[in-house]
Design an enzyme around this catalytic site. Structure first.
Site, PDB file in Angstrom:
ATOM      1  N   CYS A 171     -20.323   2.013   7.284  1.00  0.00           N
ATOM      2  CA  CYS A 171     -19.639   1.288   8.362  1.00  0.00           C
ATOM      3  C   CYS A 171     -18.354   2.051   8.644  1.00  0.00           C
ATOM      4  CB  CYS A 171     -19.347  -0.140   7.912  1.00  0.00           C
ATOM      5  SG  CYS A 171     -18.324  -1.106   9.049  1.00  0.00           S
ATOM      6  N   CYS A 224       0.832  -1.193   0.000  1.00  0.00           N
ATOM      7  CA  CYS A 224       0.000   0.000   0.000  1.00  0.00           C
ATOM      8  C   CYS A 224       0.874   1.254   0.000  1.00  0.00           C
ATOM      9  CB  CYS A 224      -0.914   0.013   1.229  1.00  0.00           C
ATOM     10  SG  CYS A 224      -2.038   1.419   1.284  1.00  0.00           S
ATOM     11  N   CYS A 241      -0.094   4.725   6.979  1.00  0.00           N
ATOM     12  CA  CYS A 241      -0.823   4.544   8.249  1.00  0.00           C
ATOM     13  C   CYS A 241       0.039   3.732   9.222  1.00  0.00           C
ATOM     14  CB  CYS A 241      -2.137   3.842   8.002  1.00  0.00           C
ATOM     15  SG  CYS A 241      -3.175   4.638   6.739  1.00  0.00           S
ATOM     16  N   CYS A 254      -0.674  -0.014  10.356  1.00  0.00           N
ATOM     17  CA  CYS A 254      -1.015  -1.027   9.358  1.00  0.00           C
ATOM     18  C   CYS A 254       0.186  -1.833   8.899  1.00  0.00           C
ATOM     19  CB  CYS A 254      -1.673  -0.351   8.156  1.00  0.00           C
ATOM     20  SG  CYS A 254      -2.279  -1.528   6.926  1.00  0.00           S
ATOM     21  N   CYS A 272     -20.074  -6.053   2.014  1.00  0.00           N
ATOM     22  CA  CYS A 272     -19.537  -4.737   2.348  1.00  0.00           C
ATOM     23  C   CYS A 272     -18.199  -4.576   1.642  1.00  0.00           C
ATOM     24  CB  CYS A 272     -19.350  -4.607   3.861  1.00  0.00           C
ATOM     25  SG  CYS A 272     -18.610  -3.039   4.413  1.00  0.00           S
ATOM     26  N   CYS A 309     -17.012  -9.076   3.961  1.00  0.00           N
ATOM     27  CA  CYS A 309     -16.358  -7.783   3.827  1.00  0.00           C
ATOM     28  C   CYS A 309     -15.192  -7.915   2.857  1.00  0.00           C
ATOM     29  CB  CYS A 309     -15.869  -7.286   5.183  1.00  0.00           C
ATOM     30  SG  CYS A 309     -17.189  -7.191   6.425  1.00  0.00           S
ATOM     31  N   ARG A 319     -19.261  -3.644  16.520  1.00  0.00           N
ATOM     32  CA  ARG A 319     -18.570  -4.875  16.141  1.00  0.00           C
ATOM     33  C   ARG A 319     -17.207  -4.956  16.831  1.00  0.00           C
ATOM     34  NH1 ARG A 319     -17.771  -4.761  10.167  1.00  0.00           N
ATOM     35  NH2 ARG A 319     -20.046  -4.741  10.302  1.00  0.00           N
TER      36      ARG A 319
END
Length: 397
Positions: free
Chosen positions: A202, A65, A69, A72, A142, A109, A272
């Site tokens: 979400c 990626c 972040c 992550c 999702c 998801c 969740r």
């Protein structure tokens, strides 16, 4: 405790607690923890009964990626030894999803690393959504693809997506300390795009990144204002090779208080328990089911979760039941779309700027806000996923 009676009463009316009340929940002592869980449990059962919704993650594209972040394992510069692979084909993703559905998952998801999808990526994911829906009757899908451009949410909705996930993660004030390649406002914009397209929004948070109680309350209040239908509460999984790899700031008790505070602020929303529950809640996971009405089944994106069978046994042993595809997750007023007024305080007479007497008294008794004691590092519980999507091994579902 007057505070808890007040919060239960507000939760049953969907009334927004004050900031002081939310902070007071996080400041409660371990001696009062079971009382906090019992109180938040009344709100959870009022809106969701004893049902637990199961969700299943399919990592469509792992690693590499370009975003930075800090939490992550897939970030730019990450040295974590995770799986790295490009896009799964629609049939591969559908097969992975079927394993979760067979294990009891009601929602699949679909997640892909990256800043955001290109139009070609949206076409690819749309085909995947259609394939999953054709092969798995009644399943919700999702998508979680990063920052959305104009029109992309609508295209995902047309392809059959039910929801879109994009987490705020932390407070606006501290967001720049966690990520520099995009902004907090970018994330808010994507959640609003999902809302506007008719997708169920979400959006959640990550706890354990060194934030203060005030940061946690800020982000949960911001989520209430955004008014998503589901709020995933992640507990940081400290991957070696990431900037936050040595952050062990959570205890099981603090995790429960964070979940309780989230339930009080978002009483009628699907809360969740997401990544990190096995690492930080550990043997206290069954207590968390009294606060949250939704969990992920099996493994996560890049880390292993506990066995799907163990999840099902935990739910049954705790006296809960798995929510079926024929059951509606959200309360009637939310499922009908009547609560998305943009203000995030449906049915609320609360004022987030003023503290009640009970909350102020509790906060003052607790003394000044201090950092919670750090949890004992449990690096033995952080295991890189080596099975399921992107491998030749069967998934853990």
């Amino acid at each position: 405790m007057d505070l808890l009676n007040t919060l239960v009463d507000k939760g049953l009316r969907r009334e927004l607690p004050t900031r002081d009340e939310a902070l007071a929940v996080l400041a409660t002592s371990d001696d009062d923890l079971l009382d906090v869980v019992a109180a938040a449990g009344k709100v959870r059962r009022h809106w969701f009964g004893r049902r637990v919704k199961l969700n299943y993650l399919v990592n469509l594209k792992s690693g590499l990626c370009p975003e930075d972040c800090s939490y992550c394992s897939q970030r730019l510069g990450s040295e974590a030894g995770i799986l790295k692979y490009t896009w799964l084909k629609p049939d591969q993703a559908s097969d992975a999803a079927a394993a979760g559905v067979a294990g009891g998952a009601k929602r699949v998801c679909l997640v892909a690393s990256g800043r955001g999808p290109t139009d070609r990526d949206v076409d690819r994911v749309s085909e995947t959504i259609r394939t999953i829906k054709e092969k798995n009757e009644g399943v919700e899908v999702c998508a979680c693809l990063g920052l959305l451009s104009d029109g992309q949410a609508e295209r995902l909705r047309e392809a059959g997506a039910d929801a879109y996930n994009h987490n705020l993660n932390t407070s606006e004030a501290t967001y720049g300390d966690i990520t520099t390649t995009h902004t907090y406002a970018d994330r808010v914009d994507t959640v609003n795009k999902a809302h506007a397209a008719g997708l169920s929004a979400c959006s959640g948070l990550i706890a354990g990144m060194g934030e203060t109680d005030e940061d946690l309350v800020d982000v949960v209040f911001s989520l209430r204002e955004l008014d998503p239908d589901s709020v995933p509460v992640n507990f940081l999984i400290p991957f070696e090779g990431t900037p936050l790899g040595k952050e062990w700031n959570l205890t099981p008790q603090r995790c429960l208080r964070i979940l309780a505070m989230t339930r009080f602020v978002c009483p009628d929303v699907e809360v969740r328990i997401a990544g990190g529950r096995e690492v930080h809640l550990r043997t206290m996971q069954p207590l968390a089911l009294h606060l949250a009405n939704s969990i992920f089944l099996g493994d996560y994106l890049t880390s292993e979760g506990q066995a799907g069978k163990a999840d099902l046994e935990m739910i049954a042993d705790a006296g809960f039941e798995v929510e079926g595809t024929d059951q509606v997750t959200l309360p009637e007023h939310r499922a009908a779309g009547g609560c998305h007024d943009g203000g995030g305080v449906c049915g609320s007479g609360g004022d987030g700027a003023r503290g009640s007497d009970a909350a102020s008294q509790t906060a003052s008794q607790a003394g000044p806000q201090v950092a919670a004691p750090a949890g004992e590092p449990r690096t033995d519980l952080v295991a890189v996923r080596r099975r399921g999507a992107g491998t030749d091994l069967a998934p853990n579902a």
